[in-house]
Design a protein around this motif. Structure first.
Motif, PDB file in Angstrom:
ATOM      1  N   GLY A  84      84.434 -64.057 -79.518  1.00  0.00           N
ATOM      2  CA  GLY A  84      84.916 -64.309 -78.160  1.00  0.00           C
ATOM      3  C   GLY A  84      86.232 -63.606 -77.880  1.00  0.00           C
ATOM      4  N   GLN A  85      87.120 -63.555 -78.865  1.00  0.00           N
ATOM      5  CA  GLN A  85      88.411 -62.899 -78.686  1.00  0.00           C
ATOM      6  C   GLN A  85      88.254 -61.392 -78.538  1.00  0.00           C
ATOM      7  OE1 GLN A  85      90.090 -64.590 -82.257  1.00  0.00           O
ATOM      8  NE2 GLN A  85      91.274 -66.116 -81.123  1.00  0.00           N
ATOM      9  N   ILE A  92      84.870 -57.497 -71.709  1.00  0.00           N
ATOM     10  CA  ILE A  92      83.412 -57.338 -71.621  1.00  0.00           C
ATOM     11  C   ILE A  92      82.825 -58.564 -70.937  1.00  0.00           C
ATOM     12  CG2 ILE A  92      81.287 -57.041 -72.922  1.00  0.00           C
ATOM     13  CD1 ILE A  92      82.953 -55.822 -75.164  1.00  0.00           C
ATOM     14  N   ASP A  93      82.431 -58.413 -69.681  1.00  0.00           N
ATOM     15  CA  ASP A  93      81.843 -59.526 -68.935  1.00  0.00           C
ATOM     16  C   ASP A  93      80.359 -59.707 -69.276  1.00  0.00           C
ATOM     17  OD1 ASP A  93      84.234 -60.119 -67.594  1.00  0.00           O
ATOM     18  OD2 ASP A  93      83.832 -58.601 -66.070  1.00  0.00           O
ATOM     19  N   GLU A  94      79.630 -58.596 -69.307  1.00  0.00           N
ATOM     20  CA  GLU A  94      78.215 -58.647 -69.665  1.00  0.00           C
ATOM     21  C   GLU A  94      78.023 -57.894 -70.975  1.00  0.00           C
ATOM     22  OE1 GLU A  94      76.224 -56.973 -66.206  1.00  0.00           O
ATOM     23  OE2 GLU A  94      75.607 -59.002 -65.655  1.00  0.00           O
ATOM     24  N   VAL A  95      77.134 -58.408 -71.841  1.00  0.00           N
ATOM     25  CA  VAL A  95      77.017 -57.807 -73.164  1.00  0.00           C
ATOM     26  C   VAL A  95      75.610 -58.009 -73.729  1.00  0.00           C
ATOM     27  CG1 VAL A  95      77.817 -59.880 -74.399  1.00  0.00           C
ATOM     28  CG2 VAL A  95      78.174 -57.618 -75.404  1.00  0.00           C
ATOM     29  N   ALA A 107      75.122 -64.408 -84.214  1.00  0.00           N
ATOM     30  CA  ALA A 107      74.642 -64.185 -82.840  1.00  0.00           C
ATOM     31  C   ALA A 107      74.002 -65.438 -82.264  1.00  0.00           C
ATOM     32  CB  ALA A 107      73.655 -63.025 -82.811  1.00  0.00           C
ATOM     33  N   ALA A 108      73.154 -66.090 -83.054  1.00  0.00           N
ATOM     34  CA  ALA A 108      72.483 -67.300 -82.571  1.00  0.00           C
ATOM     35  C   ALA A 108      73.486 -68.420 -82.330  1.00  0.00           C
ATOM     36  CB  ALA A 108      71.426 -67.743 -83.581  1.00  0.00           C
ATOM     37  N   ALA A 109      74.379 -68.636 -83.292  1.00  0.00           N
ATOM     38  CA  ALA A 109      75.366 -69.704 -83.140  1.00  0.00           C
ATOM     39  C   ALA A 109      76.273 -69.445 -81.940  1.00  0.00           C
ATOM     40  CB  ALA A 109      76.190 -69.836 -84.422  1.00  0.00           C
ATOM     41  N   LYS A 114      76.918 -71.342 -75.474  1.00  0.00           N
ATOM     42  CA  LYS A 114      76.729 -71.093 -74.040  1.00  0.00           C
ATOM     43  C   LYS A 114      77.816 -70.199 -73.425  1.00  0.00           C
ATOM     44  CE  LYS A 114      74.201 -75.431 -73.465  1.00  0.00           C
ATOM     45  NZ  LYS A 114      72.949 -74.759 -73.880  1.00  0.00           N
ATOM     46  N   PRO A 115      78.080 -69.056 -74.021  1.00  0.00           N
ATOM     47  CA  PRO A 115      79.025 -68.104 -73.423  1.00  0.00           C
ATOM     48  C   PRO A 115      78.392 -67.447 -72.200  1.00  0.00           C
ATOM     49  CG  PRO A 115      77.942 -67.083 -75.273  1.00  0.00           C
ATOM     50  CD  PRO A 115      77.460 -68.511 -75.242  1.00  0.00           C
ATOM     51  N   SER A 116      79.192 -66.962 -71.299  1.00  0.00           N
ATOM     52  CA  SER A 116      78.666 -66.294 -70.115  1.00  0.00           C
ATOM     53  C   SER A 116      78.375 -64.829 -70.432  1.00  0.00           C
ATOM     54  CB  SER A 116      79.665 -66.369 -68.963  1.00  0.00           C
ATOM     55  OG  SER A 116      80.868 -65.689 -69.310  1.00  0.00           O
TER      56      SER A 116
END
Length: 291
Positions: A84-85, A92-95, A107-109, A114-116
């Motif tokens: 996240g950092q 990066i808004d969309e990834v 990646a799964a965790a 629930k990140p945007s």
């Protein structure tokens, strides 16, 4: 265009390299395996950069990143915070996220927090259940010569997994289930030995691949895979230690996901079948962006 440098995260600085800075697609961030390995072997994925920025980074404690001595840092929640950092620092808004091996655990965790803005996930040779992984490796061991099985079992029981005979037995295992190429690329053979951090692996996983004793030993997100609602692709090699049966099982638990097997690969299809790997991943990412 490309750029490399360091980003401050909890516990120190991580080394980040972004390719395709001027590309117009949604950025792809790569989560390498381990724990305690590096993104070095995944550098072939920079070939995807003409269509989108590709971000490779060495997780804290390994590769070119800082090596803090605080062992309390080596748990999955801190690695989730780190991801996240990095997103925040790079704005990066969309990834898109591509995880390989332990990177799929991450990646799964991460998605389950629930990140945007997560547009898709690629689970490459996934480990989404430590108990299932351990079970699969015990099955894989049974396909090896009896003396190799005996050596691995004895070294685990005697606590001599740091011995030369254990390393030799693991080399046999790796030739079957990790990378089956007889002639590995020269650049891969030149990977610096100090890029790995065995302490992180020991703390989080354990002394060997086959018995999970670290703090990930109870990790199992299979009950939550139904919550993965973004486009999802599962891939593995036909001879992968992340077995096709288990990878397909994960895919069946994930609504609307896709599944692909690289027929001539083990755990490193991005090295063993680079052209096909890049084609499959590139096609998936492009199809998501057309939705």
């Amino acid at each position: 265009m490309e750029k490399e440098g360091y980003i401050e995260v909890t516990g120190g600085r991580v080394w980040v390299h972004t390719y395709g800075l001027q590309s117009k697609g949604i950025p792809l961030i790569i989560l390498h395996g381990g724990p305690g390995s590096s993104c070095y072997s995944l550098q072939v994925l920079k070939a995807l950069a003409p269509d989108r920025p590709v971000i490779l980074y060495d997780q804290l404690g390994c590769g070119r990143s800082d090596r803090p001595t605080d062992t309390k840092l080596w748990h999955i929640d801190r690695f989730l915070e780190e991801l996240g950092q990095i997103r925040q620092a790079l704005n990066i808004d969309e990834v898109h996220i591509l995880g390989h091996s332990w990177g799929t655990t991450l990646a799964a965790a991460y998605y389950l927090t629930k990140p945007s803005g997560v547009k898709s996930i690629i689970f490459s040779s996934p480990c989404l259940s430590a108990p299932l992984w351990e079970q699969d490796q015990k099955k894989n061991l049974q396909m090896l010569p009896a003396d190799i099985q005996e050596t691995i079992k004895r070294c685990e029981e005697q606590g001599t997994t740091d011995s030369a005979e254990f390393a030799a037995a693991i080399e046999v295992f790796s030739k079957h289930f990790v990378n089956r190429l007889e002639d590995k690329p020269e650049w891969l053979e030149q990977k610096p030995a100090d890029y790995r951090n065995a302490e992180i692996y020991q703390i989080m996983w354990g002394p060997s691949e086959f018995t999970v004793l670290g703090n990930l030993r109870e990790f199992d997100c299979t009950p939550q895979l139904k919550e993965l609602t973004c486009p999802t692709l599962y891939t593995c090699g036909r001879f992968d230690e992340a077995t096709p049966d288990t990878t397909e099982y994960y895919s069946r638990l994930t609504p609307g996901s896709s599944f692909h097997v690289f027929e001539n690969s083990a755990h490193m299809p991005y090295i063993e079948e680079t052209d096909e790997y890049l084609t499959v991943i590139g096609h998936f990412l492009s199809s998501v962006e057309k939705l």
